[in-house]
Design an enzyme around this catalytic site. Structure first.
Site, PDB file in Angstrom:
ATOM      1  N   ASP A 109       0.812  -1.327  -0.076  1.00 17.59           N
ATOM      2  CA  ASP A 109      -0.174  -0.115  -0.002  1.00 17.59           C
ATOM      3  C   ASP A 109       0.891   1.385  -0.057  1.00 17.59           C
ATOM      4  O   ASP A 109       1.939   1.239   0.674  1.00 17.59           O
ATOM      5  CB  ASP A 109      -1.052  -0.043   1.135  1.00 17.59           C
ATOM      6  CG  ASP A 109      -2.007   1.055   1.062  1.00 17.59           C
ATOM      7  OD1 ASP A 109      -2.544   1.351   0.063  1.00 17.59           O
ATOM      8  OD2 ASP A 109      -2.802   1.208   2.202  1.00 17.59           O
ATOM      9  N   ASN A 148       1.424   3.393  -2.872  1.00 17.77           N
ATOM     10  CA  ASN A 148       1.879   3.867  -4.303  1.00 17.77           C
ATOM     11  C   ASN A 148       1.382   5.184  -4.550  1.00 17.77           C
ATOM     12  O   ASN A 148       2.197   6.179  -5.069  1.00 17.77           O
ATOM     13  CB  ASN A 148       1.756   2.964  -5.379  1.00 17.77           C
ATOM     14  CG  ASN A 148       2.222   1.475  -5.457  1.00 17.77           C
ATOM     15  OD1 ASN A 148       3.186   1.217  -4.623  1.00 17.77           O
ATOM     16  ND2 ASN A 148       1.677   0.627  -6.077  1.00 17.77           N
ATOM     17  N   TRP A 194       3.036   7.999  -2.381  1.00 16.37           N
ATOM     18  CA  TRP A 194       4.473   8.025  -2.696  1.00 16.37           C
ATOM     19  C   TRP A 194       4.461   8.911  -3.866  1.00 16.37           C
ATOM     20  O   TRP A 194       5.280   9.810  -4.015  1.00 16.37           O
ATOM     21  CB  TRP A 194       5.050   6.617  -3.290  1.00 16.37           C
ATOM     22  CG  TRP A 194       6.476   6.921  -3.552  1.00 16.37           C
ATOM     23  CD1 TRP A 194       7.471   6.437  -2.612  1.00 16.37           C
ATOM     24  CD2 TRP A 194       6.900   7.094  -4.844  1.00 16.37           C
ATOM     25  NE1 TRP A 194       8.878   6.676  -3.308  1.00 16.37           N
ATOM     26  CE2 TRP A 194       8.527   6.996  -4.741  1.00 16.37           C
ATOM     27  CE3 TRP A 194       6.636   7.532  -6.054  1.00 16.37           C
ATOM     28  CZ2 TRP A 194       9.267   7.394  -5.674  1.00 16.37           C
ATOM     29  CZ3 TRP A 194       7.462   7.753  -7.046  1.00 16.37           C
ATOM     30  CH2 TRP A 194       8.880   7.561  -6.659  1.00 16.37           C
ATOM     31  N   HIS A 237       3.018   3.513  -9.067  1.00 14.25           N
ATOM     32  CA  HIS A 237       2.701   2.171  -9.461  1.00 14.25           C
ATOM     33  C   HIS A 237       3.768   1.683 -10.148  1.00 14.25           C
ATOM     34  O   HIS A 237       4.283   0.447  -9.697  1.00 14.25           O
ATOM     35  CB  HIS A 237       1.468   1.657 -10.317  1.00 14.25           C
ATOM     36  CG  HIS A 237       0.173   2.248  -9.328  1.00 14.25           C
ATOM     37  ND1 HIS A 237       0.009   1.791  -8.234  1.00 14.25           N
ATOM     38  CD2 HIS A 237      -0.940   2.908 -10.104  1.00 14.25           C
ATOM     39  CE1 HIS A 237      -1.308   2.224  -7.788  1.00 14.25           C
ATOM     40  NE2 HIS A 237      -1.805   3.070  -8.873  1.00 14.25           N
ATOM     41  N   GLU A 253     -11.962  -5.200  -5.167  1.00  7.18           N
ATOM     42  CA  GLU A 253     -12.699  -3.657  -4.936  1.00  7.18           C
ATOM     43  C   GLU A 253     -11.782  -2.778  -6.041  1.00  7.18           C
ATOM     44  O   GLU A 253     -12.249  -1.708  -6.296  1.00  7.18           O
ATOM     45  CB  GLU A 253     -12.522  -3.194  -3.833  1.00  7.18           C
ATOM     46  CG  GLU A 253     -13.529  -4.067  -2.792  1.00  7.18           C
ATOM     47  CD  GLU A 253     -13.198  -5.382  -2.287  1.00  7.18           C
ATOM     48  OE1 GLU A 253     -11.801  -5.630  -2.387  1.00  7.18           O
ATOM     49  OE2 GLU A 253     -14.011  -6.125  -2.086  1.00  7.18           O
ATOM     50  N   TRP A 305     -11.343  -2.804  -9.039  1.00  6.49           N
ATOM     51  CA  TRP A 305     -11.794  -2.742 -10.241  1.00  6.49           C
ATOM     52  C   TRP A 305     -12.696  -1.410 -10.307  1.00  6.49           C
ATOM     53  O   TRP A 305     -13.021  -0.867 -11.264  1.00  6.49           O
ATOM     54  CB  TRP A 305     -12.880  -3.697 -10.637  1.00  6.49           C
ATOM     55  CG  TRP A 305     -12.194  -4.972 -10.958  1.00  6.49           C
ATOM     56  CD1 TRP A 305     -12.162  -6.203 -10.302  1.00  6.49           C
ATOM     57  CD2 TRP A 305     -11.384  -5.405 -12.230  1.00  6.49           C
ATOM     58  NE1 TRP A 305     -11.412  -7.387 -10.811  1.00  6.49           N
ATOM     59  CE2 TRP A 305     -10.796  -6.760 -12.024  1.00  6.49           C
ATOM     60  CE3 TRP A 305     -10.718  -4.608 -13.257  1.00  6.49           C
ATOM     61  CZ2 TRP A 305     -10.203  -7.407 -12.927  1.00  6.49           C
ATOM     62  CZ3 TRP A 305     -10.158  -5.437 -14.208  1.00  6.49           C
ATOM     63  CH2 TRP A 305      -9.665  -6.534 -13.972  1.00  6.49           C
ATOM     64  N   LEU A 339      11.278 -20.930  -3.918  1.00  5.18           N
ATOM     65  CA  LEU A 339      10.133 -19.757  -3.423  1.00  5.18           C
ATOM     66  C   LEU A 339       9.041 -19.960  -4.251  1.00  5.18           C
ATOM     67  O   LEU A 339       9.013 -19.821  -5.411  1.00  5.18           O
ATOM     68  CB  LEU A 339      10.709 -18.347  -3.330  1.00  5.18           C
ATOM     69  CG  LEU A 339       9.719 -17.195  -3.284  1.00  5.18           C
ATOM     70  CD1 LEU A 339       9.431 -17.305  -1.628  1.00  5.18           C
ATOM     71  CD2 LEU A 339      10.363 -15.849  -3.604  1.00  5.18           C
ATOM     72  N   ARG A 357      -5.356  -2.419   8.395  1.00  7.40           N
ATOM     73  CA  ARG A 357      -6.361  -3.160   8.271  1.00  7.40           C
ATOM     74  C   ARG A 357      -6.231  -4.195   7.189  1.00  7.40           C
ATOM     75  O   ARG A 357      -4.994  -4.029   6.483  1.00  7.40           O
ATOM     76  CB  ARG A 357      -7.599  -2.194   7.744  1.00  7.40           C
ATOM     77  CG  ARG A 357      -7.311  -1.396   6.678  1.00  7.40           C
ATOM     78  CD  ARG A 357      -8.463  -0.476   6.126  1.00  7.40           C
ATOM     79  NE  ARG A 357      -7.980   0.526   5.046  1.00  7.40           N
ATOM     80  CZ  ARG A 357      -7.710   1.712   5.219  1.00  7.40           C
ATOM     81  NH1 ARG A 357      -7.701   2.209   6.533  1.00  7.40           N
ATOM     82  NH2 ARG A 357      -7.029   2.375   4.278  1.00  7.40           N
ATOM     83  N   SER A 363      -8.221  -5.056   4.539  1.00 10.52           N
ATOM     84  CA  SER A 363      -8.987  -4.907   3.323  1.00 10.52           C
ATOM     85  C   SER A 363      -9.223  -6.189   2.444  1.00 10.52           C
ATOM     86  O   SER A 363      -8.901  -6.484   1.514  1.00 10.52           O
ATOM     87  CB  SER A 363      -7.872  -3.981   2.522  1.00 10.52           C
ATOM     88  OG  SER A 363      -7.627  -2.784   3.045  1.00 10.52           O
ATOM     89  N   GLU A 386       0.938 -13.319  12.361  1.00 12.67           N
ATOM     90  CA  GLU A 386       1.453 -12.028  12.970  1.00 12.67           C
ATOM     91  C   GLU A 386       1.159 -11.014  12.014  1.00 12.67           C
ATOM     92  O   GLU A 386       1.527 -11.208  10.698  1.00 12.67           O
ATOM     93  CB  GLU A 386       2.793 -12.352  13.320  1.00 12.67           C
ATOM     94  CG  GLU A 386       3.191 -13.421  14.306  1.00 12.67           C
ATOM     95  CD  GLU A 386       2.487 -13.225  15.906  1.00 12.67           C
ATOM     96  OE1 GLU A 386       2.716 -11.755  16.308  1.00 12.67           O
ATOM     97  OE2 GLU A 386       2.116 -13.823  16.429  1.00 12.67           O
TER      98      GLU A 386
HETATM   99  C1  FPP Z   1      -1.712   0.568  -3.240  1.00 12.12           C
HETATM  100  O1  FPP Z   1      -1.044   1.726  -3.488  1.00 12.12           O
HETATM  101  C2  FPP Z   1      -1.290  -0.590  -4.482  1.00 12.12           C
HETATM  102  C3  FPP Z   1      -2.038  -1.203  -5.400  1.00 12.12           C
HETATM  103  C4  FPP Z   1      -3.454  -0.833  -5.429  1.00 12.12           C
HETATM  104  C5  FPP Z   1      -1.438  -2.009  -6.357  1.00 12.12           C
HETATM  105  C6  FPP Z   1      -0.115  -2.625  -6.136  1.00 12.12           C
HETATM  106  C7  FPP Z   1       0.394  -2.854  -7.443  1.00 12.12           C
HETATM  107  C8  FPP Z   1       1.688  -2.720  -7.710  1.00 12.12           C
HETATM  108  C9  FPP Z   1       2.817  -2.688  -6.283  1.00 12.12           C
HETATM  109  C10 FPP Z   1       2.421  -2.800  -8.846  1.00 12.12           C
HETATM  110  C11 FPP Z   1       1.949  -3.833  -9.845  1.00 12.12           C
HETATM  111  C12 FPP Z   1       2.292  -5.285  -9.146  1.00 12.12           C
HETATM  112  C13 FPP Z   1       2.979  -6.184  -9.933  1.00 12.12           C
HETATM  113  C14 FPP Z   1       3.021  -7.668  -9.113  1.00 12.12           C
HETATM  114  C15 FPP Z   1       3.671  -6.142 -10.807  1.00 12.12           C
HETATM  115  P1  FPP Z   1      -2.389   2.751  -3.671  1.00 12.12           P
HETATM  116  O2  FPP Z   1      -2.569   3.110  -5.003  1.00 12.12           O
HETATM  117  O3  FPP Z   1      -3.696   2.186  -2.975  1.00 12.12           O
HETATM  118  O4  FPP Z   1      -1.752   4.027  -2.814  1.00 12.12           O
HETATM  119  P2  FPP Z   1      -2.450   4.871  -1.948  1.00 12.12           P
HETATM  120  O5  FPP Z   1      -3.270   4.418  -0.867  1.00 12.12           O
HETATM  121  O6  FPP Z   1      -1.269   5.728  -1.376  1.00 12.12           O
HETATM  122  O7  FPP Z   1      -3.192   5.899  -2.806  1.00 12.12           O
END
Ligand code: FPP
Length: 247
Positions: A25, A27, A30, A42, A72, A74, A136, A199, A201, A212
């Site tokens: 969580d 991206n 960031w 992302h 969710e 989508w 792995l 959470r 989610s 844990e």
């Molecule tokens: C949450 O950040 C992240 C996601 C909804 C998607 C996770 C996807 C990746 C890490 C990249 C692609 C994955 C692979 C396996 C190639 P957010 O957008 O909810 O961040 P925010 O809560 O700060 O808005």
């Protein structure tokens, strides 16, 4: 059904977790912090996935499950969904060879039928190519939701009862767990969530009964193999009792 981790009731000094699951969580935050579009967040998030895999390989973790796209998700704006699907395609086309060389077996859980046919095809090829690897198991949760998974399992069991294959009294926790998408995986020992949110989610709710939890303040794109190693060390200080009384 897979053998679950041996309950370590003995207190601190736990072994390396067999299965680590991560809610990636942060991206978007960031990207905001770095004054960049969400798509860049992302993209950096996908790079952090590589770090997590390296961390798992270095630590000797057997299973790593990553929550890449929830049922969710989508509902996000169409262009963001397209960005994420594009990244996934890029990731699968570029990284599978490396993963194969590293001894990683890839497995995808979630409603694959919701994904485009080209992505489903890429997943299927990657799963077949890496099926025999054993260093792995990397599980990517895509279009995954825990409630949906449990409802589907319940429907399958009802179907079996109606067909007379089992009776209702045969349904135990193990029988239900065998109908989940994770039936071949041990329950996660450690669940990590980045970005400071605390959470689950809709992620692995059944499987998390005795996991844990570790909530990290850093945003997912800043996750590194060292972060993974630190998380494993933190886990090893925990005292897991599985509801038992301390000795
Ligand atoms: C949450 O950040 C992240 C996601 C909804 C998607 C996770 C996807 C990746 C890490 C990249 C692609 C994955 C692979 C396996 C190639 P957010 O957008 O909810 O961040 P925010 O809560 O700060 O808005």
């Amino acid at each position: 059904m897979v053998a679950q981790s041996q309950p370590a009731i003995s207190g601190p000094g736990l072994a390396v977790p067999r299965h680590v699951a991560i809610i990636m969580d942060g991206n978007g935050r960031w990207a905001v912090r770095h004054n960049k579009p969400r798509s860049v967040g992302h993209k950096r998030g996908a790079e952090a996935v590589r770090e997590a895999i390296e961390g798992a390989l270095n630590s000797g973790v057997e299973y790593l499950t990553l929550y890449a796209f929830s049922s969710e998700n989508w509902n996000r704006p169409q262009d963001e969904v397209s960005d994420l699907m594009g990244l996934l395609k890029l990731y699968l086309s570029r990284e599978v060879k490396t993963m194969h060389k590293q001894g990683v077996r890839l497995q995808v859980i979630g409603r694959k039928e919701m994904l485009s046919s080209d992505i489903r095809e890429m997943i299927s090829r990657a799963e077949t190519l890496t099926a025999e690897n054993s260093r792995l198991t990397l599980v990517i949760a895509l279009s995954y939701g825990s409630r949906d998974e449990i409802v589907e399992a319940a429907k399958k069991l009802v179907g079996k009862v109606l067909e007379g294959k089992i009776s209702a009294s045969d349904i135990t926790e193990d029988v239900l767990a065998d109908e989940l998408m994770t039936s071949s995986l041990p329950d996660p020992d450690l669940i990590i969530r980045t970005s400071g949110e605390q959470r689950l989610s809709n992620f692995l709710m059944w499987q998390a009964a005795y996991s844990e939890f570790l909530f990290l303040d850093l945003l997912w794109p800043d996750f590194s193999k060292e972060t993974f190693q630190d998380a494993v060390s933190e886990y090893q200080t925990r005292d897991r009792r599985y509801g038992a009384r301390p000795q």
